[in-house]
Design a protein around this motif. Sequence first.
Motif, PDB file in Angstrom:
ATOM      1  N   MET A   1       0.850  -1.182   0.020  1.00 38.42           N
ATOM      2  CA  MET A   1      -0.142  -0.004   0.127  1.00 38.42           C
ATOM      3  C   MET A   1       0.698   1.441   0.105  1.00 38.42           C
ATOM      4  O   MET A   1       0.421   2.289  -0.697  1.00 38.42           O
ATOM      5  N   ALA A   2       2.037   1.377   0.661  1.00 38.00           N
ATOM      6  CA  ALA A   2       2.886   2.251   0.584  1.00 38.00           C
ATOM      7  C   ALA A   2       3.271   2.585  -0.369  1.00 38.00           C
ATOM      8  O   ALA A   2       3.525   3.812  -0.862  1.00 38.00           O
ATOM      9  N   ALA A   3       3.901   1.724  -1.228  1.00 32.60           N
ATOM     10  CA  ALA A   3       4.562   1.987  -2.515  1.00 32.60           C
ATOM     11  C   ALA A   3       3.606   2.712  -3.541  1.00 32.60           C
ATOM     12  O   ALA A   3       3.907   3.507  -4.205  1.00 32.60           O
ATOM     13  N   LYS A   4       2.275   2.109  -3.392  1.00 38.51           N
ATOM     14  CA  LYS A   4       1.330   2.907  -4.134  1.00 38.51           C
ATOM     15  C   LYS A   4       0.896   4.224  -3.655  1.00 38.51           C
ATOM     16  O   LYS A   4       0.480   4.989  -4.642  1.00 38.51           O
ATOM     17  N   LYS A   5       1.378   4.893  -2.643  1.00 36.85           N
ATOM     18  CA  LYS A   5       1.113   5.941  -2.234  1.00 36.85           C
ATOM     19  C   LYS A   5       2.323   6.752  -1.978  1.00 36.85           C
ATOM     20  O   LYS A   5       2.314   7.960  -1.278  1.00 36.85           O
ATOM     21  N   THR A   6       3.588   6.380  -2.671  1.00 43.08           N
ATOM     22  CA  THR A   6       4.761   7.152  -2.324  1.00 43.08           C
ATOM     23  C   THR A   6       4.849   8.749  -2.801  1.00 43.08           C
ATOM     24  O   THR A   6       5.209   9.628  -1.938  1.00 43.08           O
TER      25      THR A   6
END
Length: 172
Positions: free
Chosen positions: A69-74
Motif C-alpha cells: 500500500m505504501a509503494a502505491k502512495k509514495t
Amino acid sequence: MAGKRESGLTHLRSDGRAEMVDVGAKADSHRTATARGCVVMAMETLKAIVSNNAKKGDVIAVARLAGIMAAKKTYDLIPLCHPLALNKVSVEIEPDEGLPGLRVEATARVTGKTGVEMEALTAVSVACLTIYDMAKALDRGMSITGVHLVEKKGGKSGTWRADEKSNGSHIG
C-alpha cells in the motif's frame, strides 16, 4: 520560468528552490527497483512473530500489505515524486535468527517515464515500521536498519546494483 540547474541535482533550481522534474519528453521504458531493510529484535520477539503470537495479529502478513500500500502512495509521502501506475509491487519478509529479526525486501515494477526506486524504498520502510508497530508491546528495543536500494533497472541510466564494499556502483 525554471532556473538553470548548476548543482547537478535534478530537483533544485540554481536559486535553491525545489521543483518537480518534467519527465514528459522521456520515453516509456520498463523499470524495476529492489530495496531491502531489517528489523532487529530480541529472539523471543522473533519467535512470537513467527508463531503468530503477537497480540495485534499476523505481523508478517499485515506488514507485507502495508508495504504494498505504501509503494502505491509514495507520491503522497515524498513531495517531488511523480504518481506512477505501478505494474507490480512485491514485499517479502523472512525471519533471520542470525540477526535476530526480520529481513524485508521489496520490488517495484513500472512501464513509464521515471524510476521506481522511491516506491521500493518506501515499501521496505513502511513494512519495517509496521513490524515495529505491531510488535512494540513485546519489544520496544527493536531497531530498523540497513534500508537501502539493492538494484534498479531501466531508463536512460540502465542498470545499477549496490556494491557491498563501496556502498554502490554503476553497471552500464
